[in-house]
Design an enzyme around this catalytic site. Structure first.
Site, PDB file in Angstrom:
ATOM      1  N   VAL A   1       1.104  -3.729   3.793  1.00 51.53           N
ATOM      2  CA  VAL A   1       1.071  -5.035   4.460  1.00 51.53           C
ATOM      3  C   VAL A   1       2.329  -5.878   4.232  1.00 51.53           C
ATOM      4  CG1 VAL A   1      -1.434  -5.317   4.710  1.00 51.53           C
ATOM      5  CG2 VAL A   1      -0.303  -6.135   2.631  1.00 51.53           C
TER       6      VAL A   1
ATOM      7  N   TYR B   1      -3.793  -2.652 -10.211  1.00 53.33           N
ATOM      8  CA  TYR B   1      -3.601  -2.301  -8.800  1.00 53.33           C
ATOM      9  C   TYR B   1      -2.629  -3.282  -8.123  1.00 53.33           C
ATOM     10  CZ  TYR B   1      -4.969  -2.373  -3.825  1.00 53.33           C
ATOM     11  OH  TYR B   1      -4.961  -2.405  -2.449  1.00 53.33           O
TER      12      TYR B   1
ATOM     13  N   LYS C   1       0.395   3.395  -2.957  1.00 54.90           N
ATOM     14  CA  LYS C   1      -0.781   4.260  -3.089  1.00 54.90           C
ATOM     15  C   LYS C   1      -0.428   5.748  -2.964  1.00 54.90           C
ATOM     16  CE  LYS C   1      -3.664   0.560  -1.223  1.00 54.90           C
ATOM     17  NZ  LYS C   1      -4.416   0.052  -0.058  1.00 54.90           N
TER      18      LYS C   1
ATOM     19  N   SER D   1       0.797  -1.233   0.000  1.00 54.28           N
ATOM     20  CA  SER D   1       0.000   0.000   0.000  1.00 54.28           C
ATOM     21  C   SER D   1       0.829   1.283   0.000  1.00 54.28           C
ATOM     22  CB  SER D   1      -0.937   0.008   1.205  1.00 54.28           C
ATOM     23  OG  SER D   1      -1.997  -0.860   0.969  1.00 54.28           O
TER      24      SER D   1
ATOM     25  N   TYR E   1      -4.854   3.608   7.971  1.00 56.41           N
ATOM     26  CA  TYR E   1      -6.223   3.064   8.075  1.00 56.41           C
ATOM     27  C   TYR E   1      -6.843   3.408   9.419  1.00 56.41           C
ATOM     28  CZ  TYR E   1      -3.539   0.559   4.662  1.00 56.41           C
ATOM     29  OH  TYR E   1      -2.681   0.272   3.662  1.00 56.41           O
TER      30      TYR E   1
HETATM   31  N1  GLN Z   1      -2.316  -5.317  -2.044  1.00 59.72           N
HETATM   32  C1  GLN Z   1      -2.848  -5.235  -0.719  1.00 59.72           C
HETATM   33  C2  GLN Z   1      -4.344  -5.423  -0.736  1.00 59.72           C
HETATM   34  O1  GLN Z   1      -4.975  -4.977  -1.623  1.00 59.72           O
HETATM   35  C3  GLN Z   1      -2.467  -3.927  -0.135  1.00 59.72           C
HETATM   36  C4  GLN Z   1      -3.021  -3.737   1.259  1.00 59.72           C
HETATM   37  C5  GLN Z   1      -2.122  -3.007   2.186  1.00 59.72           C
HETATM   38  O2  GLN Z   1      -0.895  -2.925   1.998  1.00 59.72           O
HETATM   39  N2  GLN Z   1      -2.683  -2.531   3.265  1.00 59.72           N
HETATM   40  O3  GLN Z   1      -4.925  -6.024   0.126  1.00 59.72           O
END
Ligand code: GLN
Length: 307
Positions: free
Chosen positions: A261, A191, A66, A63, A243
């Site tokens: 993650v 994505y 992003k 993430s 989050y």
């Molecule tokens: N690729 C992961 C997902 O879509 C990214 C989530 C994350 O890093 N929080 O679940």
């Protein structure tokens, strides 16, 4: 300030936290990563780097990507982007479906999964095809990292493609509300490709410098985004970057930051430096447990935070 000594101290002090938490196992290939790894790098405006631990080991940025897709989409669409994705903290897990349903397919912010999938969709429309969008996202990350060797790990993207039912559900829900332009499968695949980009704490902290310096790379002087937009990306990192633990991260660490993650966290100290820490075991909200602790120790020891 002796940053090297501070990082060495942190590496010692986080030892009791290693082994706590859990690696992300909903992406099967990430479940194989050794949780007992820890790396941290601080990159200064002149390019000087201080590192400790596994700072050269490549990990899945997940993430954290992003932040870079949000940068590209803001640059491409400006204020218009907020017609399709908001900028409020969600207070919900990163992959939650419930809020998206009652808010009619408009994700709260670009850092929860639905928001990031939506931003990827916007980039596909902007660049004309999924392949072109993937290429431009990777090219941008290579440019800000000043490292042409950065790659996306196909195996990780495939692993997520096979198991990413929830992300597909988020995309389908947005599509049903008319808030997704392109094909659902193509959007989630694009994505997953940018989530699967692999970097080390050294390359990733280098890549974040533009956000510590109003959108301008302090080393190459390249302008990646306007100062106003850089300010906004930092604001969204502060309020939404972790989050439903974003408030806690602001409370404990006091810096704009973004987690993934894969166990990475990036953070910026405006006008001073960019930081990246990595340790794969995650807390309940999906943020690196030792990484968060290490950043808390860093801001406590240096006295640097935005507050
Ligand atoms: N690729 C992961 C997902 O879509 C990214 C989530 C994350 O890093 N929080 O679940």
């Amino acid at each position: 300030m002796d940053y090297q000594a501070i990082l060495n101290e942190i590496a010692e002090e986080i030892k009791p936290y290693m082994g706590r938490g859990k690696v992300a196992d909903y992406i099967p290939i990430l479940a194989e990563v050794d949780p007992m790894q820890f790396g941290m790098t601080v990159t200064m405006f002149d390019g000087t780097q201080y590192s400790v631990g596994d700072a050269e080991t490549p990990f899945s940025i997940q993430s954290i990507s992003k932040v870079f897709t949000f940068t590209l989409a803001l640059d491409a669409y400006g204020y218009e982007l907020y017609r399709r994705v908001g900028r409020e903290p969600s207070g919900n897990p990163f992959n939650s479906l419930v809020q998206l349903e009652y808010e009619k397919g408009v994700p709260r912010n670009p850092f929860i999964n639905a928001g990031a999938i939506n931003v990827t969709d916007a980039l596909i429309s902007h660049y004309g095809s999924p392949a072109k969008a993937s290429k431009e996202i990777l090219a941008f990350i290579r440019e800000i990292a000043d490292n042409p060797a950065v790659e996306s790990d196909k195996e990780v993207a495939e692993s997520e493609m096979q198991h990413g039912f929830r992300n597909r559900a988020l995309a389908n829900l947005m599509k049903s509300f008319g808030n997704l332009d392109n094909d659902v499968i193509e959007v989630v695949h694009t994505y997953f490709e940018h989530c699967a980009i692999v970097m080390s704490t050294r390359t990733l902290s280098r890549a974040m410098l533009y956000l510590a310096n109003h959108g301008i790379d302090p080393i190459t002087a390249k302008k990646f985004i306007t100062p106003q937009q850089a300010k906004r990306i930092n604001a969204v990192m502060l309020t939404c970057g972790h989050y439903d633990a974003s408030g806690d991260f602001a409370f404990q660490v006091g810096l704009p930051g973004k987690s993934g993650v894969g166990g990475g966290i990036v953070a910026v100290i405006p006008k001073k430096m960019a930081i990246c820490v990595w340790s794969p075991a995650l807390n309940e909200q999906g943020n690196s447990l030792s990484g968060t602790k290490a950043l808390e120790l860093f801001t406590t020891k240096t006295g640097y935070s935005i507050f």
